[in-house]
Design an enzyme around this catalytic site. Sequence first.
Site, PDB file in Angstrom:
ATOM      1  N   TRP B 348      18.912   5.488  -3.224  1.00 27.78           N
ATOM      2  CA  TRP B 348      18.034   4.846  -2.230  1.00 27.78           C
ATOM      3  C   TRP B 348      17.086   5.883  -1.591  1.00 27.78           C
ATOM      4  O   TRP B 348      15.918   5.597  -1.336  1.00 27.78           O
ATOM      5  CB  TRP B 348      18.898   4.174  -1.160  1.00 27.78           C
ATOM      6  CG  TRP B 348      18.131   3.685   0.026  1.00 27.78           C
ATOM      7  CD1 TRP B 348      17.224   2.657   0.061  1.00 27.78           C
ATOM      8  CD2 TRP B 348      18.200   4.195   1.359  1.00 27.78           C
ATOM      9  NE1 TRP B 348      16.732   2.509   1.328  1.00 27.78           N
ATOM     10  CE2 TRP B 348      17.321   3.426   2.139  1.00 27.78           C
ATOM     11  CE3 TRP B 348      18.936   5.212   1.974  1.00 27.78           C
ATOM     12  CZ2 TRP B 348      17.140   3.656   3.506  1.00 27.78           C
ATOM     13  CZ3 TRP B 348      18.756   5.428   3.324  1.00 27.78           C
ATOM     14  CH2 TRP B 348      17.866   4.668   4.078  1.00 27.78           C
ATOM     15  N   HIS B 349      17.606   7.090  -1.367  1.00 27.57           N
ATOM     16  CA  HIS B 349      16.731   8.120  -0.806  1.00 27.57           C
ATOM     17  C   HIS B 349      15.588   8.463  -1.755  1.00 27.57           C
ATOM     18  O   HIS B 349      14.495   8.811  -1.329  1.00 27.57           O
ATOM     19  CB  HIS B 349      17.524   9.401  -0.508  1.00 27.57           C
ATOM     20  CG  HIS B 349      18.301   9.331   0.757  1.00 27.57           C
ATOM     21  ND1 HIS B 349      19.661   9.155   0.778  1.00 27.57           N
ATOM     22  CD2 HIS B 349      17.922   9.413   2.046  1.00 27.57           C
ATOM     23  CE1 HIS B 349      20.073   9.130   2.040  1.00 27.57           C
ATOM     24  NE2 HIS B 349      19.047   9.276   2.824  1.00 27.57           N
ATOM     25  N   GLY B 350      15.854   8.380  -3.039  1.00 22.64           N
ATOM     26  CA  GLY B 350      14.803   8.692  -4.010  1.00 22.64           C
ATOM     27  C   GLY B 350      15.422   9.057  -5.345  1.00 22.64           C
ATOM     28  O   GLY B 350      16.556   9.540  -5.408  1.00 22.64           O
TER      29      GLY B 350
END
Lengths: 82, 414
Positions: B348-350
């Site tokens: 989700w962060h990347g």
Amino acid sequence: MQRSDIVDRVTALIVDMTGEPQIATEPNSDLFASGLLDSLAAVELLVALEDEFSVEIPPTAVERDDIRTINSIVTQIERFTV
Amino acid sequence: MEFYAQPAFFALLALAVVPAFVLGATGRRIKPYGFAVSLAFLFLLFSHNVPGLVALLFFLLFSTTITFVYLRARPPLLGRVGPFLLLLPLAVYKLTSALWGSSLAASEIDFPAVTLPPEGLPFTIFLPTAFSADFLGFIGISYMTFKTVQVFLESKDGLITTMRLTDYLYFLLFFAPFTSGPIDRSRRFITEVTTALPRATYLDMFGKGLLLFLAGLLYKVVLAAIIFEAYSWQPTRTMTGIFDLILLLKDTYGYGIYLFFDFAGYSLMAMGVGFCFGIRLPRNFRAPFLAVDIKDFWNRWHISLSFWLRDFVFMRFTRIALRRKWFTSRLTPACLGYLLNMGLMGVWHGLTLDYIAYGLFHGLFLAGTEIYQKKSQFYRRYRDRRWYKLLSWAITINLVFFGFALFSGQVLGS
């Protein structure tokens, strides 16, 4: 269903899950603060309660504060069995 | 206009709070005004970012259609695929930004926009800039996706049976937590905004809101800024001696402490604004550096995210695994649940090696802790002793800072 009957069955479940028989004498003891319940145990408890009382309890239907003690769990079961 | 960063935002916020106070203090509902103010602030947020605004409008149309079709008709197929459909815009955005680079990056993913760093430092990754190659992306998409999925899943669970369109849109668009959370829950939010608060209750909330906002301002504008000046982040530091190691440690710990004050400061300000508008936004931090183990840490750090993942990923996965008896050991679903939970958090962060490694590191840390706490006699015997707690705290906190170093790219530098 009588509240006392629910108390007995909930207590038996929690004693069985935690392996701590003395919890039966402390219905207002905080099960999370005492380390007897954690995230996993909370899920196990919900699944066990669903089986025991033939109810369906969605994961976010009860807040953690609502199932901190035996008495508060009993109150939730009364809510779902109405 | 950046929220909680630019003077213009704070000036407009001060003006916007006054009518909210008058409404609340006279016992009237703040919702219609709060909704209008939110739209105005979002207009300013996207005023120089038309593609972002278009992406936001598409997202709203898409998620509203899916959610309300399900609420009205409850087609079983939509019940099964709905959560995945709602995740689709975020997934497409993540993929396109991983392939072609992101202009929004972590500012809208996990951490709020921060004080401008000296030019050239990699902290520019936290600053939102103009829309570039991010297809379907807009500032706030991650946080809004959490909210849409929560509403859908709780509708599927039967906890939400009806919802007014304006309530849904206000829940998604309320400006205070729009860019970086805290991640609110709809049932409490809608109950609060549709009920006129008693005057005394609102005045009490308003007072708390002001204090929270001022505390957040102190954290973010003063303390985070001071700590930011005290270290320098160098992803390619050459280790030639003990002095470099000391500098590396200083930067690692400096970064973690800075991150806390910056993000907790932002969260407190958002919470404070929410209170002023009669909305009890959830708390996001609770003294995380006092955590005695990693499970305790995730009950204290970015609480609205970790509790969301706990409720909608961990609990659902372990519940299905336990009910269907997928594993013989009760520890296996928990360990896999933690890995899934934190792996998703990392993704989700990347879609970069640093973020994925950060997520897996925490997943393994939580799974290892679960096994240790369930199996170890040593833990059971000594867990309540003061020396044990101190030792456990020291190990936990150092590994947490190692996690921050992973997250920031100081370790892998990808």
